[in-house]
Design an enzyme around this catalytic site. Structure first.
Site, short mmCIF file in Angstrom:
data_model
loop_
_atom_site.label_atom_id
_atom_site.label_comp_id
_atom_site.label_asym_id
_atom_site.label_seq_id
_atom_site.Cartn_x
_atom_site.Cartn_y
_atom_site.Cartn_z
N PRO A 89 35.77 34.20 42.65
CA PRO A 89 36.63 33.82 43.79
C PRO A 89 37.99 33.28 43.36
CG PRO A 89 34.84 32.23 43.50
CD PRO A 89 34.54 33.39 42.61
N GLU A 116 26.90 28.01 39.70
CA GLU A 116 28.15 27.30 39.97
C GLU A 116 29.38 28.01 39.39
OE1 GLU A 116 30.62 24.45 41.56
OE2 GLU A 116 28.50 24.84 41.93
N ARG A 154 35.64 56.41 44.72
CA ARG A 154 36.09 57.41 45.69
C ARG A 154 37.45 57.98 45.35
NH1 ARG A 154 38.94 56.26 50.02
NH2 ARG A 154 37.52 57.36 51.40
#
Length: 239
Positions: A89, A116, A154
């Protein structure tokens, strides 16, 4: 392209990687993949891959040894260094441009964490890219890796039945894609725009470009800040 996925939960990838376009892309030899449970590379007799953080705090941290060892084992048979992607993140927010960049590589390794976080030495010494799929937190990196892999695969030659589809997707051109219609021409009183039924390809192309600009202005005006508008497009948007 070769894709290796380091994860504690290999079973999570089977449905995605063996279905739809991903399955066809493998049948067309656009890419190969393998999932690797990096727990198998731990030297700990209890097969632990995580431990308490130095300095205290909540949660468990992934230890460097199993991940370093797994990557080293993969790289032994490689002559060219692979691109090593850490799903995190804190990483760079994933975009279509990043997908296009990664699609040029011969070998990608994805590291999917849990708990964590990662020991910082993994970031500093092992990975080439840290990627986040958005400003939110998931229970692990697996779902994010699936998203990134799907968007990269793709774009590979022979992955899609019509490669033009990938080139015209939203974000690939820098704009959102124009509206699409199919049969019937009239459904519950709603008609397909007449221009699309005209057979006049030049006018259809112009209409689609205008609709793409209009949709981008309405929904994602920030994308127009870096888009190289022509004088004609600027006038059309002003109107």
């Amino acid at each position: 392209m070769k894709i290796d996925i380091l994860t504690l939960f290999p079973e999570m990838f089977r449905g995605v990687m063996e279905s739809s376009i991903m399955k066809k892309a493998q049948e067309n030899q656009a890419f190969t993949y393998q999932t690797i449970d990096f727990r198998q590379y731990t030297t700990n007799k209890h097969q632990k891959v995580d431990d308490y953080p130095y300095g205290g705090g909540a949660g468990m941290v992934l230890m460097p040894q199993p991940i370093f060892s797994a990557v080293d084992a993969i790289k032994q048979s490689e002559s060219k260094p692979p691109r090593i992607v850490l799903m995190c993140p804190q990483g760079e927010r994933f975009t279509q441009r990043k997908a296009e960049e990664l699609a040029k590589e011969d070998h990608l390794i994805f590291i999917c964490g849990h708990y964590e976080g990662y020991d910082e030495r993994i970031r500093e010494q092992l990975v080439t890219d840290e990627i986040s799929i958005g400003d939110f937190v998931l229970t692990g990196g697996e779902l994010g890796a699936m998203v990134v892999i799907d968007s990269v695969v793709r774009l590979l030659p022979s992955a899609l039945g019509n490669q033009q589809s990938a080139r015209e997707d939203s974000f690939s051109t820098g704009l959102l894609e124009h509206p699409h219609y199919t049969r019937p021409a009239v459904f519950q009183g709603m008609e397909v725009p007449e221009i699309l039924r005209s057979g006049h390809h030049e006018k259809i192309e112009k209409w689609r470009k205008q609709q793409s600009l209009k949709r981008t202005l309405e929904r994602r005006p920030d994308l127009l800040e870096d888009y190289p508008l022509t004088d004609e497009e600027k006038k059309w948007l002003d109107r």
